[in-house]
Design a protein around this motif. Structure first.
Motif, PDB file in Angstrom:
ATOM      1  N   VAL A  48     -64.707  48.260 122.328  1.00  0.00           N
ATOM      2  CA  VAL A  48     -63.603  47.348 122.665  1.00  0.00           C
ATOM      3  C   VAL A  48     -64.194  46.051 123.201  1.00  0.00           C
ATOM      4  N   TYR A  49     -63.694  44.931 122.706  1.00  0.00           N
ATOM      5  CA  TYR A  49     -64.287  43.640 123.042  1.00  0.00           C
ATOM      6  C   TYR A  49     -63.251  42.666 123.615  1.00  0.00           C
ATOM      7  N   CYS A  50     -62.112  42.532 122.931  1.00  0.00           N
ATOM      8  CA  CYS A  50     -61.101  41.575 123.398  1.00  0.00           C
ATOM      9  C   CYS A  50     -59.851  42.284 123.912  1.00  0.00           C
ATOM     10  N   CYS A  58     -62.448  47.280 117.042  1.00  0.00           N
ATOM     11  CA  CYS A  58     -61.792  48.546 117.399  1.00  0.00           C
ATOM     12  C   CYS A  58     -61.046  49.154 116.220  1.00  0.00           C
ATOM     13  N   CYS A  71     -56.690  48.839 119.859  1.00  0.00           N
ATOM     14  CA  CYS A  71     -56.317  48.289 121.170  1.00  0.00           C
ATOM     15  C   CYS A  71     -54.866  47.827 121.188  1.00  0.00           C
TER      16      CYS A  71
HETATM   17  S1  FES Z   1     -60.895  45.077 120.770  1.00  0.00           S
HETATM   18 FE1  FES Z   1     -60.637  43.216 119.703  1.00  0.00          FE
HETATM   19  S2  FES Z   1     -59.006  43.672 118.343  1.00  0.00           S
HETATM   20 FE2  FES Z   1     -59.175  45.462 119.517  1.00  0.00          FE
END
Ligand code: FES
Length: 468
Positions: A48-50, A58, A71
């Motif tokens: 998970v990044y954003c 994700c 997410c």
């Molecule tokens: S973590 Fe970036 S779109 Fe889901």
């Protein structure tokens, strides 16, 4: 929360528990699954990044549907979730590519393979497998698009979008509100859940959820606009919305900070970390370092700390540190004029290496939040207006000036909130409210609705309210 409230779903055949309202990605992370996908070129692990639908990290398969952003999807009982391609395999032969990364020049990609004429047939299949990382079902039906007509489409369900949608709805307009995430409130969603958001914002959410003249599509991503027509991806189908007026309240993207390993699972954008901790309630007990080039980390550190995340340090590249910070981080080491050069740890992050004027040191942590600044999420204006001219004023989308706005020319598309550079939630809500009233004027072409909308604004003290 009792165990009976827990939701169970399957992930790669394993049972995973989720709290009600928790995203699939949040539940997986809470269950110890940090790797969700791999990069196409070097097969590097991605997590998970954003946490906001802005990256490909994700993507998973949900109930047979490929490439779902986990997410954005709330966990549901019995759903079947699986990693795609080789990500879930114990042994992924392509991972060895990463070991040879230093021999591949920047920009080395599929065109090199294409030049190998005879071998291209062999390469093509492998490259497709690596790049797409999923199998398209052999047969599937594309559901017919749903068609909606509205007086006003509001894109974005944060404070600015909610201000616009609620005000226009009060004025009698038929409103479609599209929000990327299931939770309404955008950056203020945690405050809404905790009851700490302003009364106006909470009332606006209640109104858009219950009013018969408002259709809420959330989660729903507006993927394109053509004049007065927009396409909204609702996940299970596309919705075509035709609207006489539209309000762009799409917010802003947080940028990354450059250091070695900034793409590893466990390194997130600060706003994504904030969402995971405050909305999905994961990562409590972890130790974080926040790496920043602006004041965002300082604003969010207090929230993270109170929610149970140990914030060990803020590493700020600016020699002078932050400007005046409303909620200074409690008892957290702040290093200014410092930079992170790389993360430590093989499978999991164990720390970051920090360079300061006094030398180099390692700070132990298991999660890193980073903020390299903000960029307006305004690409939809180009799609909707071909050039963006209808809403662009110099470098900005058109700002709405509350003084004298009744007499200003009406653009096709109004920009409000962070997409125009307004970051304070209270101000964004007020801008949205004025845009909603403006839309009422545009649609009705008269003054009665404006008067009604203005009365609603002033009665609710919208323009002067505080909307933390
Ligand atoms: S973590 Fe970036 S779109 Fe889901």
């Amino acid at each position: 929360m009792s165990g009976r409230d827990q939701i169970e779903f399957s992930f790669n055949g394993k049972k995973i528990e989720a709290a009600p309202g928790q995203s699939v990605a949040g539940a997986l992370l809470a269950g110890g699954q940090v790797e969700l996908s791999r990069s196409a070129k070097y097969r590097r692990a991605r997590g998970v990044y954003c946490a906001h639908g802005h990256c490909p990290n994700c993507l998973v398969r949900v109930d047979g549907v490929p490439h779902v952003r986990s997410c954005l999807v709330p966990a549901r009982p019995g759903m079947l979730v699986a990693t795609e391609g080789a990500t879930g395999r114990r042994f992924d032969v392509y991972r060895s590519i990463g070991a040879f990364g230093r021999f591949f020049p920047v920009g080395f990609q599929y065109r090199w393979f294409k030049r190998q004429n005879l071998a291209w047939r062999l390469w093509e299949g492998r490259l497709r497998e690596l790049a797409a990382e999923t199998e398209i079902p052999a047969s599937f039906e594309i559901p017919a698009a749903e068609r909606l007509r509205a007086d006003l489409l509001v894109v974005g369900a944060g404070p600015a979008g909610l201000g616009a949608a609620a005000t226009a709805a009060k004025a009698g307009l038929h409103v479609v509100l599209a929000g990327r995430r299931a939770r309404l409130g955008g950056s203020a969603a945690p405050a809404v859940s905790d009851g700490a958001a302003s009364a106006e914002l909470r009332q606006a959410i209640d109104l858009v959820r219950t009013a018969t003249n408002v259709t809420v599509i959330a989660p729903g991503t507006v993927v394109a606009g053509f004049g007065d027509q927009y396409l909204v991806d609702r996940g299970d189908r596309v919705v075509e919305v035709t609207a006489a007026a539209s309000v762009l309240a799409t917010g802003a993207y947080e940028r990354a900070v450059v250091f070695a390993g900034n793409d590893r699972p466990g390194v997130l954008l600060t706003s994504g970390l904030h969402r995971l901790v405050l909305e999905d309630r994961v990562l409590t007990g972890a130790q974080a370092v926040l790496v920043t080039e602006n004041d965002t980390a300082y604003r969010l550190a207090g929230d993270l700390h109170r929610a149970g995340l140990g914030v060990r340090a803020i590493v700020d590249s600016r020699p002078d540190g932050p400007g005046p910070v409303a909620d200074p981080p409690p008892d957290i080491e702040v290093l200014t004029g410092a930079r992170v050069t790389r993360v430590r740890g093989r499978r999991r992050i164990t720390g970051v290496v920090v360079e300061t004027a006094g030398g180099r040191r390692t700070i132990r942590c298991d999660v890193v939040g980073m903020s390299g600044g903000w960029q307006r999420a305004d690409e939809l204006r180009y799609s909707a207006t071909s050039s963006g001219d209808a809403v662009v004023d110099g470098q900005r989308a058109t700002r709405i000036d509350p003084a004298g706005w009744e007499h200003a020319p009406l653009p096709v598309l109004q920009g409000v909130g962070a997409v125009t550079g307004t970051t304070d939630p209270g101000t964004a809500f007020a801008e949205g409210a004025v845009a909603g009233a403006w839309a009422a004027a545009r649609v009705a072409g008269g003054t009665e609705l404006i008067a009604g909308a203005l009365a609603a604004l002033r009665g609710g003290d919208v323009l002067g309210g505080s909307h933390g």
